[in-house]
Design an enzyme around this catalytic site. Structure first.
Site, PDB file in Angstrom:
ATOM      1  N   HIS A 165      10.801   6.950   0.335  1.00 22.41           N
ATOM      2  CA  HIS A 165      12.223   7.260   0.255  1.00 22.41           C
ATOM      3  C   HIS A 165      12.940   6.781   1.520  1.00 22.41           C
ATOM      4  O   HIS A 165      12.338   6.745   2.597  1.00 22.41           O
ATOM      5  CB  HIS A 165      12.436   8.768   0.122  1.00 22.41           C
ATOM      6  CG  HIS A 165      11.766   9.359  -1.077  1.00 22.41           C
ATOM      7  ND1 HIS A 165      10.527   9.952  -1.007  1.00 22.41           N
ATOM      8  CD2 HIS A 165      12.163   9.413  -2.359  1.00 22.41           C
ATOM      9  CE1 HIS A 165      10.183  10.366  -2.226  1.00 22.41           C
ATOM     10  NE2 HIS A 165      11.152  10.053  -3.059  1.00 22.41           N
TER      11      HIS A 165
ATOM     12  N   ASP B 263       7.820   5.921   4.651  1.00 23.75           N
ATOM     13  CA  ASP B 263       7.900   6.791   3.473  1.00 23.75           C
ATOM     14  C   ASP B 263       8.608   6.020   2.349  1.00 23.75           C
ATOM     15  O   ASP B 263       9.452   5.171   2.620  1.00 23.75           O
ATOM     16  CB  ASP B 263       8.703   8.047   3.845  1.00 23.75           C
ATOM     17  CG  ASP B 263       8.690   9.106   2.761  1.00 23.75           C
ATOM     18  OD1 ASP B 263       7.916  10.071   2.892  1.00 23.75           O
ATOM     19  OD2 ASP B 263       9.453   8.980   1.770  1.00 23.75           O
TER      20      ASP B 263
ATOM     21  N   HIS C 261      15.065  13.389   5.590  1.00 26.77           N
ATOM     22  CA  HIS C 261      16.315  13.501   4.817  1.00 26.77           C
ATOM     23  C   HIS C 261      17.330  14.444   5.469  1.00 26.77           C
ATOM     24  O   HIS C 261      18.493  14.475   5.056  1.00 26.77           O
ATOM     25  CB  HIS C 261      16.030  13.993   3.396  1.00 26.77           C
ATOM     26  CG  HIS C 261      15.221  13.037   2.580  1.00 26.77           C
ATOM     27  ND1 HIS C 261      15.586  11.724   2.406  1.00 26.77           N
ATOM     28  CD2 HIS C 261      14.045  13.195   1.911  1.00 26.77           C
ATOM     29  CE1 HIS C 261      14.675  11.116   1.644  1.00 26.77           C
ATOM     30  NE2 HIS C 261      13.730  11.986   1.335  1.00 26.77           N
TER      31      HIS C 261
ATOM     32  N   ASP D 191       3.992   8.465   0.055  1.00 28.69           N
ATOM     33  CA  ASP D 191       4.408   8.536  -1.340  1.00 28.69           C
ATOM     34  C   ASP D 191       4.703   7.167  -1.942  1.00 28.69           C
ATOM     35  O   ASP D 191       5.100   7.082  -3.107  1.00 28.69           O
ATOM     36  CB  ASP D 191       5.600   9.495  -1.510  1.00 28.69           C
ATOM     37  CG  ASP D 191       6.609   9.429  -0.375  1.00 28.69           C
ATOM     38  OD1 ASP D 191       6.515   8.497   0.457  1.00 28.69           O
ATOM     39  OD2 ASP D 191       7.498  10.290  -0.315  1.00 28.69           O
TER      40      ASP D 191
END
Ligand code: ZN
Length: 337
Positions: free
Chosen positions: A161, A159, A122, A246
């Site tokens: 996200h 991931d 991120h 995740d």
């Protein structure tokens, strides 16, 4: 596998109630201690120059001062202490180690996997966000292109996200391909199909935003029909996996349904693809917040390289995902020339 690990990454203390805790690395190491063939390597921290090759020097200086003055909340999610500076340099250095080790020809049972923290995907060029300070995979990709005889690197981010930071850093360059499969609508809200790169990076960003509830069959089809064909076409010398766990069905912060076996299936597919296109392959840890599912999934990746046969997912991908995949195959510039 060979795991890159540094004790310094434990000192990045996010406080008692934060999901991104040092216990994540402890849980991984505890479970791996029961497995055969696990080797740990400590890497040098990334140099300031390597970090500044993808991050704005003003941001890097500001982050350093923030840590030196004791840290605190950079934003509501992203927390630092004094030791976070060193941990972040180590985490980026470990990702560099993974990339360099892979390019040295280390593969098969010794395939490198850096388990650093803070995670990275991120972090944008000029800011920290989403638990991330330095974009570890991006630092590693740029570093090896600048210092090794590799001219193209692909980052495959599984991931849950979207790795907005990695996408942002490489959005307008043609030598790093960024492919992400993520949960649509989850933090940070980016990663739509139409985000496909610009200028020299036209077509070198590929997003597969899967609806909540997607699991092994949907991930299988996304990799087989979208990610793999795009990477074949791009023909990188190195594939780095931004490996978060995740999307696991029991992870506390997503609604996806990937199983532990599913991570073995994804690992085998990426490994076979890298073999097929003659690319080196390294792994870099991103998220994963259920301590049991995180450690079991990392162990599954390890065991896949240790000879464990992947379990084929049951069933077909759901209709919405089939439509999404067909749309990307038809419209994405990486899959249509
Ligand atoms: Zn994540």
């Amino acid at each position: 596998m060979k795991f890159g690990y540094s004790e310094a990454c434990l000192a990045h203390d996010t406080g008692g109630r934060h999901p991104e805790t040092p216990d994540r690395l402890r849980a991984i190491r505890e479970l791996l201690a029961r497995k055969h063939g696990v080797e740990y390597v400590e890497a040098d921290p990334a140099s300031r120059a390597a970090v500044e090759a993808v991050h704005d020097p003003d941001y890097v200086a500001e982050f350093r001062e923030f840590c030196e003055s004791g840290g605190g909340n950079w934003d509501p999610d992203t927390v630092a202490v004094e030791a976070t500076w060193e941990a972040a340099l180590r985490s980026a250095g470990l990702a560099q180690w993974s990339a360099e080790t892979a390019l040295d020809g280390v593969d098969g049972r010794e395939t490198p996997f850096s388990i650093g923290r803070p995670p990275g995907h991120h972090a944008v060029g000029d800011d920290a966000m989403g638990f991330c300070f330095f974009n570890n995979a991006a630092v590693a990709a740029r570093h090896v292109i600048d210092s090794r005889s590799v001219s193209r690197v692909a980052i495959f981010d599984w991931d849950v996200h979207h790795g907005n930071g990695t996408q942002d850093i490489f959005y307008d360059v043609g030598d790093v391909f960024y492919a992400s499969v993520h949960e649509e609508g989850l933090y940070p809200g980016t990663g739509e199909v139409g985000e496909s790169g610009t200028d020299a990076g036209e077509g070198t960003t590929l997003n597969v935003p899967l609806p909540a509830g997607a699991g092994d069959p949907e991930y299988r089809d996304a990799v087989d029909e979208v990610v793999a064909p795009a990477l074949r076409e791009f023909d990188p010398g190195l594939v780095l996996v931004s490996a978060g766990f995740d999307a696991h069905r029991h992870d506390p912060i997503s609604r996806m349904r990937v199983s532990t076996d599913g991570y073995g299936m994804l690992t085998a597919r990426v490994r076979d693809l890298a073999d097929e296109i003659g690319a080196a392959l390294g792994f870099v840890l991103e998220g994963g917040y259920g301590l049991d599912t995180l450690s079991e999934s990392v162990a599954e990746v390890h065991e896949t390289f240790d000879g464990r046969r992947p379990v084929a997912p049951d069933g077909e991908a759901n209709e919405d995902v089939r439509e999404l995949i067909d749309e990307i195959r038809t419209d994405h510039p990486a899959l249509n020339d």
